[in-house]
Design a protein around this motif. Sequence first.
Motif, PDB file in Angstrom:
ATOM      1  N   ILE A 247       0.976  -1.287   0.251  1.00 14.20           N
ATOM      2  CA  ILE A 247       0.052  -0.058   0.033  1.00 14.20           C
ATOM      3  C   ILE A 247       0.994   1.236  -0.110  1.00 14.20           C
ATOM      4  O   ILE A 247       1.988   1.284   0.962  1.00 14.20           O
ATOM      5  CB  ILE A 247      -0.817   0.114   1.130  1.00 14.20           C
ATOM      6  CG1 ILE A 247      -1.750  -1.334   1.166  1.00 14.20           C
ATOM      7  CG2 ILE A 247      -1.788   1.342   1.199  1.00 14.20           C
ATOM      8  CD1 ILE A 247      -2.795  -1.456   0.375  1.00 14.20           C
ATOM      9  N   GLY A 248       0.656   2.023  -0.920  1.00 19.09           N
ATOM     10  CA  GLY A 248       1.638   3.292  -1.090  1.00 19.09           C
ATOM     11  C   GLY A 248       1.383   4.101  -2.437  1.00 19.09           C
ATOM     12  O   GLY A 248       0.904   3.615  -3.515  1.00 19.09           O
ATOM     13  N   GLU A 249       1.902   5.232  -2.450  1.00 16.22           N
ATOM     14  CA  GLU A 249       2.622   5.948  -1.497  1.00 16.22           C
ATOM     15  C   GLU A 249       1.673   6.687  -0.425  1.00 16.22           C
ATOM     16  O   GLU A 249       0.852   7.295  -0.772  1.00 16.22           O
ATOM     17  CB  GLU A 249       3.379   7.080  -2.206  1.00 16.22           C
ATOM     18  CG  GLU A 249       4.475   7.879  -1.326  1.00 16.22           C
ATOM     19  CD  GLU A 249       5.261   8.850  -2.238  1.00 16.22           C
ATOM     20  OE1 GLU A 249       6.149   9.329  -1.481  1.00 16.22           O
ATOM     21  OE2 GLU A 249       5.523   8.617  -3.030  1.00 16.22           O
ATOM     22  N   VAL A 250       2.134   6.356   0.983  1.00 23.05           N
ATOM     23  CA  VAL A 250       1.172   6.859   1.808  1.00 23.05           C
ATOM     24  C   VAL A 250       2.044   7.580   2.984  1.00 23.05           C
ATOM     25  O   VAL A 250       3.138   7.234   2.875  1.00 23.05           O
ATOM     26  CB  VAL A 250       0.260   5.701   2.376  1.00 23.05           C
ATOM     27  CG1 VAL A 250      -0.713   5.298   1.531  1.00 23.05           C
ATOM     28  CG2 VAL A 250       0.963   4.576   3.309  1.00 23.05           C
ATOM     29  N   GLY A 251       1.308   8.315   3.940  1.00 21.44           N
ATOM     30  CA  GLY A 251       2.074   8.946   4.924  1.00 21.44           C
ATOM     31  C   GLY A 251       1.659  10.240   5.236  1.00 21.44           C
ATOM     32  O   GLY A 251       0.425  10.596   4.964  1.00 21.44           O
ATOM     33  N   LEU A 252       2.482  11.002   5.582  1.00 18.62           N
ATOM     34  CA  LEU A 252       2.332  12.371   5.926  1.00 18.62           C
ATOM     35  C   LEU A 252       3.273  13.563   5.468  1.00 18.62           C
ATOM     36  O   LEU A 252       4.479  13.154   5.179  1.00 18.62           O
ATOM     37  CB  LEU A 252       2.436  12.768   7.696  1.00 18.62           C
ATOM     38  CG  LEU A 252       1.545  11.843   8.484  1.00 18.62           C
ATOM     39  CD1 LEU A 252       1.938  12.023   9.850  1.00 18.62           C
ATOM     40  CD2 LEU A 252       0.042  12.032   8.336  1.00 18.62           C
ATOM     41  N   ASP A 253       2.658  14.534   5.274  1.00 19.14           N
ATOM     42  CA  ASP A 253       3.723  15.695   4.523  1.00 19.14           C
ATOM     43  C   ASP A 253       3.180  17.162   5.180  1.00 19.14           C
ATOM     44  O   ASP A 253       2.213  17.535   4.875  1.00 19.14           O
ATOM     45  CB  ASP A 253       3.385  15.848   2.989  1.00 19.14           C
ATOM     46  CG  ASP A 253       4.464  16.827   2.392  1.00 19.14           C
ATOM     47  OD1 ASP A 253       4.931  17.634   2.942  1.00 19.14           O
ATOM     48  OD2 ASP A 253       5.183  16.299   1.244  1.00 19.14           O
ATOM     49  N   PHE A 254       4.001  17.491   6.170  1.00 18.59           N
ATOM     50  CA  PHE A 254       3.973  18.687   6.815  1.00 18.59           C
ATOM     51  C   PHE A 254       4.664  19.934   6.276  1.00 18.59           C
ATOM     52  O   PHE A 254       4.697  20.909   6.826  1.00 18.59           O
ATOM     53  CB  PHE A 254       4.006  18.424   8.449  1.00 18.59           C
ATOM     54  CG  PHE A 254       2.845  17.610   9.182  1.00 18.59           C
ATOM     55  CD1 PHE A 254       1.863  17.000   8.352  1.00 18.59           C
ATOM     56  CD2 PHE A 254       3.153  16.918  10.365  1.00 18.59           C
ATOM     57  CE1 PHE A 254       0.930  16.256   8.868  1.00 18.59           C
ATOM     58  CE2 PHE A 254       2.396  16.260  11.105  1.00 18.59           C
ATOM     59  CZ  PHE A 254       1.139  15.633  10.375  1.00 18.59           C
ATOM     60  N   THR A 255       4.915  20.047   5.103  1.00 20.45           N
ATOM     61  CA  THR A 255       5.609  20.971   4.389  1.00 20.45           C
ATOM     62  C   THR A 255       4.658  21.959   4.465  1.00 20.45           C
ATOM     63  O   THR A 255       3.479  22.064   4.022  1.00 20.45           O
ATOM     64  CB  THR A 255       5.928  20.736   2.991  1.00 20.45           C
ATOM     65  OG1 THR A 255       6.808  19.336   2.968  1.00 20.45           O
ATOM     66  CG2 THR A 255       6.639  21.809   2.427  1.00 20.45           C
ATOM     67  N   PRO A 256       5.286  23.345   5.152  1.00 18.74           N
ATOM     68  CA  PRO A 256       4.049  24.542   5.543  1.00 18.74           C
ATOM     69  C   PRO A 256       3.420  24.799   4.191  1.00 18.74           C
ATOM     70  O   PRO A 256       2.350  25.484   4.299  1.00 18.74           O
ATOM     71  CB  PRO A 256       4.953  25.528   5.896  1.00 18.74           C
ATOM     72  CG  PRO A 256       6.209  24.938   6.555  1.00 18.74           C
ATOM     73  CD  PRO A 256       6.400  23.424   5.659  1.00 18.74           C
TER      74      PRO A 256
END
Length: 270
Positions: free
Chosen positions: A101-110
Amino acid sequence: MEGYVDCHCHISAEEFDKDLDEVITRAKEAGISAIIAVAEFPPEAPKILSLSQKYKGFIFPCLGVHPVQAEPPDSQRSVTFEDLGQVEPDIIDNVEKLVGIGEVGLDFTPFYIKGDSDKDVQRQVFARQIDLAKKFDLPVNVHSRSAGRPVIQLLKEQGATKVLLHAFDGKVSVAMQGVQSGYFFSVPPSIVRSEQKQKLVKAIPLDNLMLETDSPALGPVKLERNEPMNIRISCEHIARIKGVSMETVMQATTQNALKLFPKIKQKTVK
């Protein structure tokens, strides 16, 4: 199985539409035995599945929704529940074909985050996809830009054990928390121009490393199209940092890939 495994590649990207056959030929000539194709956006799913059939036994599909989504014509935004709703049926309907399963996740780039609500939605979308991976006994292929610590924390909270963190951009101390949990980290050719990636490779045991290209991004030269054949650059620099041969790195990273993605061993065409 011998040869390299590119564990994170956007082979369905439009940058490869005009010369994909040549790109695949060069990849094989460079010693690649398998490419794991990851999705970012819901509309990519049919194309990735089609490519995995056209290049059967060489391209292996992952499906998922990335934390940053394209917003026509050329802007980007944080993921929504609607995005997840579009891709979830594709995952469920094709689960037997998927290697992860992907591409999954978090991206907290402002630039992509308008407020805490965007972060909360990203967390919920990521958690749901972790749950799907656990349900179907599949690994997660994870994005964690500007969110290394929150990603590893959420993976642990959700009980994820089969994890690849691609192109991890966090601190070594945070990465080692992932190592302690048995997670793997894949290294792109951009290591040649990234002191952070070099420090990461020095600290992380070879038993927890894999190779990737993230093509067409993260190549050895910034802003130039990357392609799978450049996986040898990742291997070479890991070997240099670890003080071992390229053969040792290739064998170790391939065995790690087969451990996390066992379906590619069953279906690889020699």
